[in-house]
Scaffold this active site. Structure first.
Site, short mmCIF file in Angstrom:
data_model
loop_
_atom_site.label_atom_id
_atom_site.label_comp_id
_atom_site.label_asym_id
_atom_site.label_seq_id
_atom_site.Cartn_x
_atom_site.Cartn_y
_atom_site.Cartn_z
N CYS A 1 0.89 -1.57 0.41
CA CYS A 1 -0.10 0.14 -0.11
C CYS A 1 0.71 1.52 0.14
O CYS A 1 0.63 2.08 -0.99
CB CYS A 1 -0.99 0.11 0.70
SG CYS A 1 -0.29 0.11 3.00
N HIS B 1 -2.44 2.27 7.21
CA HIS B 1 -2.97 1.30 5.25
C HIS B 1 -3.31 2.81 4.46
O HIS B 1 -3.70 3.43 5.43
CB HIS B 1 -4.47 0.43 4.60
CG HIS B 1 -4.46 -0.23 4.40
ND1 HIS B 1 -4.00 -0.86 3.56
CD2 HIS B 1 -5.68 0.65 3.42
CE1 HIS B 1 -4.63 -0.89 2.18
NE2 HIS B 1 -5.20 -0.06 1.58
N HIS C 1 -6.00 1.58 -3.99
CA HIS C 1 -4.84 1.03 -3.47
C HIS C 1 -4.79 -0.51 -3.87
O HIS C 1 -5.06 -1.11 -4.72
CB HIS C 1 -5.31 1.23 -2.23
CG HIS C 1 -6.35 0.42 -1.95
ND1 HIS C 1 -7.31 -0.39 -0.64
CD2 HIS C 1 -7.68 -0.35 -2.37
CE1 HIS C 1 -7.77 -1.37 -0.61
NE2 HIS C 1 -8.24 -1.12 -1.79
#
Length: 355
Positions: free
Chosen positions: A270, A318, A330
């Site tokens: 990520c 994240h 993402h």
């Protein structure tokens, strides 16, 4: 007459022992059946498997960001160590040259016999020339003292560099140990997730696969990715050309596989995707989510514009790139490629405008 034999008596204690053993075995079997020892783990429903797998993926991502941070620090320690070693090597070369020069002077003095200056003057055929030479020797002696002092200073500097290099080497070893620990955690979590998923049929795995909000443009073939482009309306809404360029890069990488620790160009985690997207726009970002959230100006959810970084979970483990209409691009986890997804897919923590 045949001898009469008395019937053998069964030992009461033997009967008791056998009875006790039977009861003990039965008790053990009962205990095994009811206290769970040795009992097969209860079957989980597909929904329960999904919850556990999602938890494992999230824990693996936390470990991944810690791994990324340790790797970044290990790289910095390695570069500092190399720089210190190069400096020490250069100083050692200069030190060796200075030592050779001092050795030549010492050898010349030894060959000259080191006569007392007054005696040399008395024996000289040319006193005026001797006095000139004596003045030169005095100046040479002063320079020699300066050379000796310089050698001593160089020795101290080299020792200081070696000490600093030793500190950096220990730091590097510590970071490498940390890397191995986080790597073990990541592989363990992902392995557990795979084991849980393997209990399900292909249909059940497909059914619990989280595809909410995934864009139909999130395709896996490289040819398809190369043709993807950010919609003009999205780029127009970006606060500046660099944010628009980062969004365009993210769109081009839709369908790329998730690989923990990867920063592109063909696979990402990520924070690696975010770093690569902004690197393509000429903006240098830190490696981890923990640092990326402080790499720009914080903005509220209501202020979001395409290109803003959006962060999730209480531990900020994240990150994605906002692309408008409540959606982001993402790299989710090892179960899914880079894709478009709604912000509500995970607990929203905050957002940052980098440029």
């Amino acid at each position: 007459m045949a001898a009469h034999r008395k019937p053998r008596r069964r030992s009461a204690s033997g009967n008791k022992a056998r009875t006790a053993a039977t009861i003990a075995l039965a008790g053990a079997a009962t205990a095994t059946g009811f206290d769970g020892t040795g009992h097969a783990e209860p079957e989980l429903t597909p929904g329960q498997v999904k919850v556990k797998v999602d938890e494992l993926y999230q824990e693996a991502e936390v470990a991944t960001e810690k791994y990324n941070g340790a790797k970044e620090k290990a790289g910095a320690a390695g570069r500092r160590l190399k720089d210190l070693q190069d400096q020490a090597a250069r100083k050692e070369e200069r030190l060796n040259s200075a030592r050779e020069a001092l050795g030549s002077v010492a050898a010349a003095q030894y060959r000259g016999g080191g006569l007392d200056p007054a005696l040399q003057l008395a024996l000289s055929d040319d006193p005026d020339r001797y006095l000139q030479n004596a003045e030169f020797v005095e100046r040479a002696g002063n320079r020699q003292q300066a050379d000796v002092a310089r050698v001593r200073r160089q020795l101290r500097e080299i020792e200081q560099l070696r000490g600093a290099a030793h500190v950096e080497l220990n730091s590097l070893k510590s970071r490498q140990t940390e890397l191995r620990r986080h790597k073990k955690t990541i592989t363990g979590k992902l392995g557990s997730a795979r084991q849980l998923l393997s209990r399900l049929s292909a249909q059940e795995r497909a059914r619990i696969s989280d595809t909410r909000g995934t864009d139909r443009a999130s395709r896996s073939s490289t040819g398809a990715r190369d043709s993807l482009a950010a919609p003009g309306s999205v780029k127009a809404q970006a606060p500046n050309v660099r944010a628009a360029a980062a969004v365009s890069y993210a769109y081009q990488k839709l369908g790329s596989p998730y690989v923990w620790g990867a920063t592109g160009p063909n696979a990402f985690d990520c924070s690696g995707l975010v770093q690569a997207a902004y690197r393509s726009a000429g903006v240098s970002l830190p490696r981890t989510t923990y640092s990326q959230i402080d790499a720009g100006r914080r903005v509220s959810r209501s202020e979001l514009l395409p290109g803003d970084l959006v962060f999730f979970y209480a531990g900020i483990s994240h990150v994605g790139i906002y692309v408008g209409n409540g959606r982001m691009i993402h790299a989710p986890n090892s179960s899914a490629p880079v894709r478009v997804a709604p912000l509500d897919e995970m607990p929203f923590t905050g957002a940052t405008r980098v440029v």
